[in-house]
Design a protein around this motif. Structure first.
Motif, PDB file in Angstrom:
ATOM      1  N   CYS A   1      28.339  -2.984  -3.765  1.00 29.31           N
ATOM      2  CA  CYS A   1      28.414  -4.164  -5.131  1.00 29.31           C
ATOM      3  C   CYS A   1      26.626  -3.244  -5.846  1.00 29.31           C
ATOM      4  O   CYS A   1      25.912  -3.145  -5.838  1.00 29.31           O
ATOM      5  CB  CYS A   1      28.365  -5.239  -4.954  1.00 29.31           C
TER       6      CYS A   1
ATOM      7  N   ASN B   1      25.857  -5.392  -8.486  1.00 29.60           N
ATOM      8  CA  ASN B   1      24.290  -5.958  -8.935  1.00 29.60           C
ATOM      9  C   ASN B   1      24.064  -6.571  -8.382  1.00 29.60           C
ATOM     10  O   ASN B   1      22.884  -6.551  -7.584  1.00 29.60           O
ATOM     11  CB  ASN B   1      25.690  -7.362  -9.062  1.00 29.60           C
ATOM     12  N   CYS B   2      24.292  -6.879  -7.011  1.00 32.31           N
ATOM     13  CA  CYS B   2      23.901  -7.559  -5.584  1.00 32.31           C
ATOM     14  C   CYS B   2      23.922  -6.554  -4.304  1.00 32.31           C
ATOM     15  O   CYS B   2      22.660  -6.741  -3.460  1.00 32.31           O
ATOM     16  CB  CYS B   2      24.075  -8.572  -4.932  1.00 32.31           C
TER      17      CYS B   2
ATOM     18  N   CYS C   1      32.991  -8.437  -6.644  1.00 32.02           N
ATOM     19  CA  CYS C   1      32.423  -8.806  -5.092  1.00 32.02           C
ATOM     20  C   CYS C   1      32.635  -9.836  -4.595  1.00 32.02           C
ATOM     21  O   CYS C   1      32.228 -11.094  -5.665  1.00 32.02           O
ATOM     22  CB  CYS C   1      31.041  -8.189  -5.435  1.00 32.02           C
TER      23      CYS C   1
ATOM     24  N   CYS D   1      28.034 -11.743  -5.367  1.00 31.27           N
ATOM     25  CA  CYS D   1      28.210 -12.823  -6.166  1.00 31.27           C
ATOM     26  C   CYS D   1      28.978 -12.666  -7.103  1.00 31.27           C
ATOM     27  O   CYS D   1      28.743 -12.871  -8.653  1.00 31.27           O
ATOM     28  CB  CYS D   1      26.967 -11.594  -6.643  1.00 31.27           C
TER      29      CYS D   1
HETATM   30 ZN   LIG Z   1      27.948  -8.489  -5.476  1.00 31.80          ZN
END
Ligand SMILES: [Zn+2]
Length: 92
Positions: A3, A5-6, A17, A20
């Protein structure tokens, strides 16, 4: 894949995802593909309309060419019929 983002490892095919909830890059690609497909579909519809218009104008033109022999055949028939009638009248 991971991911953006995370950083969690997520399924290659997943669009969101599971950790998140952020949309993954593959979903962006899919959306882009959808947009491209929609644009192509619109172009196909436009092309189909253009083809229909061309075929209509062609049908009109071919309709005129199909009608043309009758313009010549009718006067010839008329003359032939009058000629035959004239011969019959003269022979009487
Ligand atoms: Zn994520």
């Amino acid at each position: 894949m991971y991911c953006q983002n995370c950083g969690a490892e997520i399924n290659e095919n997943s669009t969101i995802c599971p950790y998140c909830g952020l949309a993954t890059k593959s979903s962006d690609i899919l959306q882009e593909k959808d947009m491209k497909i929609q644009a192509l579909e619109q172009k196909i519809v436009e092309l189909e309309l253009a083809v229909q218009q061309v075929s209509r104008t062609r049908n009109r033109k071919s309709g005129i060419t199909q009608f043309q022999p009758w313009i010549f055949i009718f006067p010839i028939l008329f003359v032939v019929v009058f000629f035959v009638l004239f011969i019959i009248l003269v022979s009487l």
